[in-house]
Design a protein around this motif. Sequence first.
Motif, short mmCIF file in Angstrom:
data_model
loop_
_atom_site.label_atom_id
_atom_site.label_comp_id
_atom_site.label_asym_id
_atom_site.label_seq_id
_atom_site.Cartn_x
_atom_site.Cartn_y
_atom_site.Cartn_z
N CYS A 22 0.84 -1.18 0.00
CA CYS A 22 0.00 0.00 0.00
C CYS A 22 0.89 1.24 0.00
O CYS A 22 1.78 1.38 0.84
CB CYS A 22 -0.89 0.00 1.24
SG CYS A 22 -1.85 1.51 1.43
N LYS A 24 0.14 4.10 0.84
CA LYS A 24 -0.25 5.02 1.90
C LYS A 24 0.32 4.59 3.25
O LYS A 24 0.94 5.37 3.96
CB LYS A 24 -1.79 5.07 1.98
CG LYS A 24 -2.35 6.33 2.58
CD LYS A 24 -3.86 6.32 2.39
CE LYS A 24 -4.50 7.55 3.01
NZ LYS A 24 -5.97 7.55 2.79
N CYS A 25 0.12 3.32 3.60
CA CYS A 25 0.55 2.87 4.93
C CYS A 25 1.62 1.78 4.84
O CYS A 25 2.07 1.27 5.85
CB CYS A 25 -0.65 2.37 5.74
SG CYS A 25 -1.34 0.82 5.11
N CYS A 68 -6.22 -1.77 -0.06
CA CYS A 68 -5.53 -2.09 1.18
C CYS A 68 -6.57 -2.41 2.26
O CYS A 68 -7.47 -1.62 2.51
CB CYS A 68 -4.66 -0.91 1.61
SG CYS A 68 -3.91 -1.15 3.21
N CYS A 71 -5.86 0.07 5.66
CA CYS A 71 -6.34 1.45 5.77
C CYS A 71 -7.47 1.76 4.81
O CYS A 71 -8.02 2.85 4.81
CB CYS A 71 -5.18 2.44 5.59
SG CYS A 71 -4.58 2.53 3.88
N ASN A 73 -7.35 2.07 1.60
CA ASN A 73 -6.93 2.85 0.45
C ASN A 73 -7.05 2.03 -0.83
O ASN A 73 -6.58 0.89 -0.89
CB ASN A 73 -5.47 3.30 0.66
CG ASN A 73 -4.95 4.12 -0.50
OD1 ASN A 73 -5.68 4.91 -1.09
ND2 ASN A 73 -3.69 3.94 -0.83
ZN LIG Z 1 -2.91 1.01 3.45
#
Ligand SMILES: [Zn+2]
Length: 83
Positions: A22, A24-25, A68, A71, A73
Amino acid sequence: MFLGILFFNLSQKSKAKETHHCPKCDSTNVVEQDHQTTNSRTVIPNGGGSPGGGDVRLQLDMKLFLRCKNCGNGFQKQTTRTY
Ligand SMILES: [Zn+2]
């Protein structure tokens, strides 16, 4: 980017299991929801001096639709798979 794809191909011996990160995280708890083939071609690997040939592979450029689970996303990823 290009090197990443190259490494991805080299490290992928089979189409069995792919790990996605991911953006993002950075979790790997990512599921593939859908994919789209954007391009396809046949390739003949030049295996340094091995005779015989006839080893034609199908190579697909794909766009993966990933989500994901950590999170939530949703994101897309380009990949190339060789069969
Ligand atoms: Zn994520």
